[in-house]
Design an enzyme around this catalytic site. Structure first.
Site, PDB file in Angstrom:
ATOM      1  N   TYR A   1     -38.705  40.428  19.558  1.00  0.00           N
ATOM      2  CA  TYR A   1     -39.158  39.233  20.272  1.00  0.00           C
ATOM      3  C   TYR A   1     -39.798  39.666  21.589  1.00  0.00           C
ATOM      4  O   TYR A   1     -39.191  40.370  22.392  1.00  0.00           O
ATOM      5  CB  TYR A   1     -37.952  38.328  20.513  1.00  0.00           C
ATOM      6  CG  TYR A   1     -38.225  36.907  20.965  1.00  0.00           C
ATOM      7  CD1 TYR A   1     -39.461  36.484  21.436  1.00  0.00           C
ATOM      8  CD2 TYR A   1     -37.214  35.958  20.924  1.00  0.00           C
ATOM      9  CE1 TYR A   1     -39.680  35.182  21.842  1.00  0.00           C
ATOM     10  CE2 TYR A   1     -37.412  34.632  21.325  1.00  0.00           C
ATOM     11  CZ  TYR A   1     -38.655  34.263  21.796  1.00  0.00           C
ATOM     12  OH  TYR A   1     -38.866  32.961  22.204  1.00  0.00           O
ATOM     13  N   CYS A   2     -41.052  39.246  21.813  1.00  0.00           N
ATOM     14  CA  CYS A   2     -41.746  39.488  23.080  1.00  0.00           C
ATOM     15  C   CYS A   2     -41.805  40.984  23.395  1.00  0.00           C
ATOM     16  O   CYS A   2     -42.260  41.778  22.579  1.00  0.00           O
ATOM     17  CB  CYS A   2     -41.087  38.691  24.188  1.00  0.00           C
ATOM     18  SG  CYS A   2     -42.005  38.672  25.757  1.00  0.00           S
ATOM     19  N   VAL A   3     -41.316  41.405  24.562  1.00  0.00           N
ATOM     20  CA  VAL A   3     -41.407  42.807  24.959  1.00  0.00           C
ATOM     21  C   VAL A   3     -40.638  43.713  24.009  1.00  0.00           C
ATOM     22  O   VAL A   3     -41.024  44.873  23.795  1.00  0.00           O
ATOM     23  CB  VAL A   3     -40.915  42.982  26.414  1.00  0.00           C
ATOM     24  CG1 VAL A   3     -39.458  42.587  26.547  1.00  0.00           C
ATOM     25  CG2 VAL A   3     -41.081  44.413  26.878  1.00  0.00           C
TER      26      VAL A   3
ATOM     27  N   GLY B   1     -40.559  43.222  20.863  1.00  0.00           N
ATOM     28  CA  GLY B   1     -41.472  43.378  19.741  1.00  0.00           C
ATOM     29  C   GLY B   1     -42.522  44.430  20.026  1.00  0.00           C
ATOM     30  O   GLY B   1     -42.870  45.242  19.158  1.00  0.00           O
TER      31      GLY B   1
ATOM     32  N   PHE C   1     -41.868  38.166  16.934  1.00  0.00           N
ATOM     33  CA  PHE C   1     -41.925  36.855  17.574  1.00  0.00           C
ATOM     34  C   PHE C   1     -42.752  36.984  18.851  1.00  0.00           C
ATOM     35  O   PHE C   1     -42.367  37.680  19.788  1.00  0.00           O
ATOM     36  CB  PHE C   1     -40.527  36.359  17.964  1.00  0.00           C
ATOM     37  CG  PHE C   1     -39.616  36.024  16.825  1.00  0.00           C
ATOM     38  CD1 PHE C   1     -40.056  35.955  15.518  1.00  0.00           C
ATOM     39  CD2 PHE C   1     -38.268  35.749  17.064  1.00  0.00           C
ATOM     40  CE1 PHE C   1     -39.197  35.638  14.475  1.00  0.00           C
ATOM     41  CE2 PHE C   1     -37.406  35.427  16.040  1.00  0.00           C
ATOM     42  CZ  PHE C   1     -37.867  35.369  14.732  1.00  0.00           C
TER      43      PHE C   1
END
Length: 623
Positions: free
Chosen positions: A356-358, A360, A385
């Site tokens: 998710y985000c960073v 990811g 994500f």
């Protein structure tokens, strides 16, 4: 050539004509009052409270200016040379606007706004609905902003000036597009800050509340204001409404592994059988992991358990002095270690991984490293994500990554880490009207009670970041975009090359995401070599992800055809109502639907299983 010798006289005559017109239009309201009549005692109380608030704010501003002069945390974002260049640009634009023709146009535009505003404020017996004003904005939707011509003039003039400020930036000479975009961002922030809605004396809603409460709203607002100054952070929600493990982050589980950087949580299964391949979730360490486990109705974790998936979650430690030397390599190694621990614990060959985000972004580097070290089969599928790897189109956060601003952020480092409140303030600035000034009005001016809102509670539950990681992340990824340049970045001594990644990939982007724009997330698939499924979800960075099917909110788009760009994808996409979670589940099962009994170490903390503590664990509790 146009003769301009008589233009000053023309302007004078125009001014006189428009003043007379304004006086004529104001005549029907001459006897009106902007506020209900109040007694002297009440007005004296209100004046005392307002004076107190103003004095406190002036003191705070003085302290902030002193810190800026000392080069402290409140120092500006731009160095003197940049500020001089931009000031010269502004001066040139204002000089251009001051030539006679530009003056006449600007004056004429202003007069039109005033005439339209006042004219449409005039009583009209034939009108069944209020007339439309020249400018609209949700900050001024309350009917009190139309209740008196003075308030109409205040907010309509403000909106006109805001529009002119935007035009000024758009036409300023001598700026490259990056600097122009930065100027747009910070100009908009300044324009938002001076909105008449943000000041008690120019906000009729606040003034009305003040009369009704005898100034108690401002007294309560002062308490909120001072408390926020003490904690160094704007409060969005009732801090006492939620407690981890009791009414938030309550899905049962155990901490089964721990390192100095993270804890690994394994959740208790809720079905008799589970998919053989477990799910390992890497949330961003910029925030707390429980965004994916807010409550029973919103929890992605709980929903995944109910679908028969063994779920593991990484809970990152909020940085402290012990993490002063932590860099990006450490987070990549931590992801590989977590993958290996889950594989060994459950005796499986591979995991499904979510980043998710960073986290990811980091998962992409992890996959590349695994490929080059012969471990690509350890991850059966990867889901991203709202994650970016190509930062060329990274949106408004690019406004914070020039050398001067990175240096300013470096000054905010404390004992090897960046205070999470700094990052929170940055993200709030991306949506200043909604996440800053809306709460200034509600909390400080209207004196309203804080709501009990779990998402806002999570948003304010900040985490500290390792300073060395933070600096390299901004420079290497956001500023220099090295991750998509094969070999430009090394992790643990190995050059990263995303083009070698062939892991089946599911990419979710948020249509209205302002932190990881959909166009930026879309580009991830341009750099992987394996099969990719892209899904565009309604809403943004959080609500676009946390959207349980039972909520029946938003929508998502899929497109099975080849698309060269996000615009092409959208043009040929099929829209589906509700949550994208079931679509993801179907995709996961397409990569292995075999099930095994949910027993043994599939149930953490059972007979013979050594665990550390109950979920959500100590790390998420640390502040």
């Amino acid at each position: 050539m146009t003769d301009t010798t008589d233009q000053p006289d023309q302007l004078t005559q125009m001014f006189r004509q428009q003043v007379e017109a304004a006086q004529t239009m104001m005549a029907p309201f001459a006897g009106g009052a902007m506020l209900p009549q109040v007694g002297s005692d009440e007005m004296e109380q209100w004046t005392a409270v307002a004076t107190n608030l103003q004095a406190q704010w002036a003191q705070f501003q003085s302290e902030a200016m002193q810190r800026a002069q000392d080069g402290g945390p409140m120092a500006g974002w731009m160095d003197p040379a940049q500020m001089m260049t931009l000031a010269q640009g502004w001066a040139a634009q204002w000089q251009k606007m001051l030539d006679p023709q530009s003056q006449m146009k600007a004056w004429d535009d202003g007069v039109k706004v005033w005439q339209a505003a006042l004219g449409k404020a005039m009583p009209n017996a034939d009108a069944s609905e209020p007339a439309e004003l020249p400018h609209s904005d949700k900050r001024f939707k309350d009917e009190k902003w139309r209740g008196h011509p003075a308030y109409i003039l205040i907010h309509q003039t403000y909106l006109m000036i805001a529009e002119k400020a935007r035009e000024l930036v758009d036409t300023m000479p001598g700026l490259d597009e990056d600097k122009r975009e930065q100027m747009r961002f910070f100009s908009e922030a300044m324009v938002d800050a001076v909105s008449p809605a943000n000041f008690a004396v120019t906000n009729p809603v606040v003034l009305q509340r003040t009369i009704e409460t005898g100034g108690q709203n401002l007294i309560k607002g002062m308490e909120h204001f001072l408390n926020d100054l003490r904690r160094g952070q704007l409060t969005h929600t009732d801090a006492n409404a939620f407690k981890l493990g009791e009414n938030i982050a309550v899905t049962p589980g155990k901490v089964v592994h721990e390192t100095p950087i993270y804890q690994l949580i394994q959740y208790t299964p809720t079905t008799d059988k589970v998919l053989e391949t477990p799910l390992l979730i890497f949330p961003p360490w910029i925030n707390r992991f429980y965004i994916l486990d807010l409550n029973e109705k919103k929890s992605f974790v709980r929903w995944a358990l109910e679908q028969g998936i063994s779920v593991f979650m990484v809970s990152w430690k909020s940085a402290d002095t012990s993490m002063a030397e932590v860099i990006w390599d450490d987070y990549v190694r931590a992801q590989i270690e977590a993958i290996d621990h889950v594989r060994e614990r459950l005796d499986v060959e591979a995991v499904h991984a979510i980043g998710y985000c960073v986290a990811g972004t980091t998962l992409a580097a992890t996959l590349s490293l695994l490929v080059q070290r012969g471990g690509a089969d350890k991850v059966k599928s990867a889901t991203f994500f709202t994650a970016q790897v190509d930062f060329e189109k990274a949106g408004e956060l690019l406004n914070f990554v020039d050398d001067t601003q990175i240096a300013a952020l470096e000054k905010m480092t404390t004992d090897g880490y960046v205070d999470g409140r700094v990052m929170a303030a940055t993200f709030n600035m991306l949506r200043g009207t909604d996440l800053i000034w809306n709460y200034v009005v509600n909390n400080y001016l209207l004196g309203e009670d804080y709501p009990a809102f779990d998402l806002l509670h999570w948003n304010g539950d900040v985490t500290n970041l390792p300073a060395k990681w933070h600096q390299s992340y901004l420079k290497d990824l956001y500023r220099d975009n090295k991750l998509v340049q094969p070999g430009a970045i090394e992790v643990d001594g190995t050059p990263i090359d995303l083009t070698k990644v062939k892991t089946p990939t599911y990419i979710q982007a948020g249509k209205e995401d302002h932190i990881a724009p959909a166009e930026s997330v879309w580009r991830l698939q341009d750099h992987f070599a394996g099969p990719v499924k892209f899904v565009l979800a309604g809403s943004g960075h959080i609500a676009g992800v946390v959207n349980p099917p039972e909520a029946k909110k938003y929508q998502f788009w899929t497109n099975e055809n080849e698309a060269e760009s996000l615009a092409d994808f959208v043009a040929g996409a099929d829209e589906h109502p509700g949550s994208w979670w079931p679509n993801w589940l179907e995709w996961i099962k397409s990569h292995g639907s075999d099930k095994v009994p949910a027993k043994g170490k599939r149930k953490p903390g059972g007979k013979g299983d050594t665990v550390i503590e109950d979920a959500p664990g100590r790390y998420v509790m640390s502040r």
